[in-house]
Scaffold this active site. Sequence first.
Site, mmCIF file in Angstrom:
data_model
loop_
_atom_site.group_PDB
_atom_site.id
_atom_site.type_symbol
_atom_site.label_atom_id
_atom_site.label_comp_id
_atom_site.label_asym_id
_atom_site.label_seq_id
_atom_site.Cartn_x
_atom_site.Cartn_y
_atom_site.Cartn_z
ATOM 1 N N HIS A 187 -0.604 13.071 31.851
ATOM 2 C CA HIS A 187 -1.147 12.486 33.097
ATOM 3 C C HIS A 187 -2.452 13.015 33.292
ATOM 4 O O HIS A 187 -3.055 13.869 32.580
ATOM 5 C CB HIS A 187 -0.016 12.821 34.234
ATOM 6 C CG HIS A 187 1.191 11.992 34.267
ATOM 7 N ND1 HIS A 187 1.128 10.970 34.853
ATOM 8 C CD2 HIS A 187 2.389 12.296 33.422
ATOM 9 C CE1 HIS A 187 2.619 10.435 34.813
ATOM 10 N NE2 HIS A 187 3.134 11.350 34.119
ATOM 11 N N GLU A 238 -6.186 5.859 34.486
ATOM 12 C CA GLU A 238 -5.222 6.867 34.035
ATOM 13 C C GLU A 238 -4.478 6.348 32.679
ATOM 14 O O GLU A 238 -4.186 7.323 32.038
ATOM 15 C CB GLU A 238 -4.528 7.506 34.996
ATOM 16 C CG GLU A 238 -3.456 8.780 34.593
ATOM 17 C CD GLU A 238 -2.709 9.078 35.861
ATOM 18 O OE1 GLU A 238 -1.741 9.923 35.652
ATOM 19 O OE2 GLU A 238 -2.712 8.572 36.994
ATOM 20 N N HIS A 295 2.576 6.178 33.238
ATOM 21 C CA HIS A 295 1.946 4.844 33.950
ATOM 22 C C HIS A 295 1.897 3.739 32.516
ATOM 23 O O HIS A 295 2.401 3.867 31.362
ATOM 24 C CB HIS A 295 0.863 5.126 34.665
ATOM 25 C CG HIS A 295 0.858 6.254 35.486
ATOM 26 N ND1 HIS A 295 1.765 6.199 36.716
ATOM 27 C CD2 HIS A 295 0.044 7.433 35.680
ATOM 28 C CE1 HIS A 295 1.634 7.212 37.155
ATOM 29 N NE2 HIS A 295 0.698 8.157 36.816
ATOM 30 N N GLU A 301 -1.147 17.538 33.929
ATOM 31 C CA GLU A 301 -2.038 16.904 34.261
ATOM 32 C C GLU A 301 -3.337 17.439 33.760
ATOM 33 O O GLU A 301 -3.677 18.615 33.922
ATOM 34 C CB GLU A 301 -2.158 16.928 35.943
ATOM 35 C CG GLU A 301 -0.997 16.608 36.645
ATOM 36 C CD GLU A 301 -0.866 15.023 37.036
ATOM 37 O OE1 GLU A 301 -2.006 14.398 36.607
ATOM 38 O OE2 GLU A 301 0.298 14.585 37.633
#
Length: 346
Positions: free
Chosen positions: A228, A171, A134, A310
């Site tokens: 992530h 995030e 992101h 993640e």
Amino acid sequence: MRYDNSPPSPESGSSISPDRPWYTRRSTLAVAAAVLAPTCLAGWVLTQTLAGPASGDPRARVAPQPASHTAPGGADGKAGASPSAPSAPAAPASPAASGSPLPSGSPLASGSPGAPAAAPDPLAGRTVVIDPGHNTGNFKHSREINRQVDIGTNRKECDTTGTTTNSGYMEAEFTMDVSRRLRTVLEARGVKVLFTHEAGPERPWGPCIDERARIGNEAKADAVVSVHADGVSEGSRGYHVILPAKVRGGSADTSKIVGPSRTLGERIAGNFARATGSGPANYLGSGTGLVVRDDLGGLNLSTRPKVFIECGNMRDAKDAALLTSPEWRQKAAQGIADGIVGFLGG
């Protein structure tokens, strides 16, 4: 055996007449030797005086000295040769023997001459692409990131905003921080590290998922890792690593990277757990910490070994406490790095 000079006793059994004084019983040979000794000595002195040194070198009159056992370059800086005759010049002492520091680049600096060179670092020349998930600017660029792009098997949004903790920690902030820490660790091992983006004014949003994949492909990266954090319900905890499924369609073909990507993911999962103390996700992956997906453009379009990690769930209070800790993020970076290094053979 007698130890005094008294005359022999008559009872000693001697055949010499006792009426002859003992001190007159000297051997004729002894008397002759006593007479000749001074004469010989005088003759030797006269000969030495008349002859002189044969070579004209005053050192010829110095008695030969025993050869020294001191190694060249010893306490007096000389080889211990006898001074009675000229000797060949001593070979220069080696720096190693004399204790002098070895000059930089000297063949002796890394061993004896002819010794094989040290094995090259297995990580030298290796390239890793890190993809910070992101972008903190995505929230302000919804139109741009919502644009659809081709991921081979279908079409998806260019990018998403990512999630946040309940307190608002983004995030994208987390992924960039961990990625930078990860880069530092890898570069210290000699790995060339490239980012898909650094955010900031030059990259206010994105890049799109197809561009992220292309960056790793064009770099011919030995490994690509996308960092992530998840955003699911409270109580869902732990990390998981996402592996590419075998897909083929359009510009997507993961057949060559499925195997090595799984190896990369397994190495990262094991080392991440060891470094952080975190457990595998309790809400997917059946406790393995590994999940296979075919709907992520960053994996489908990759031609290089690639995984997503993640690191935890930002919506769970306990996981969020870890994700917002700089000390824990350093551990996370170290764990990911250790997995990558293991995959590269370092």
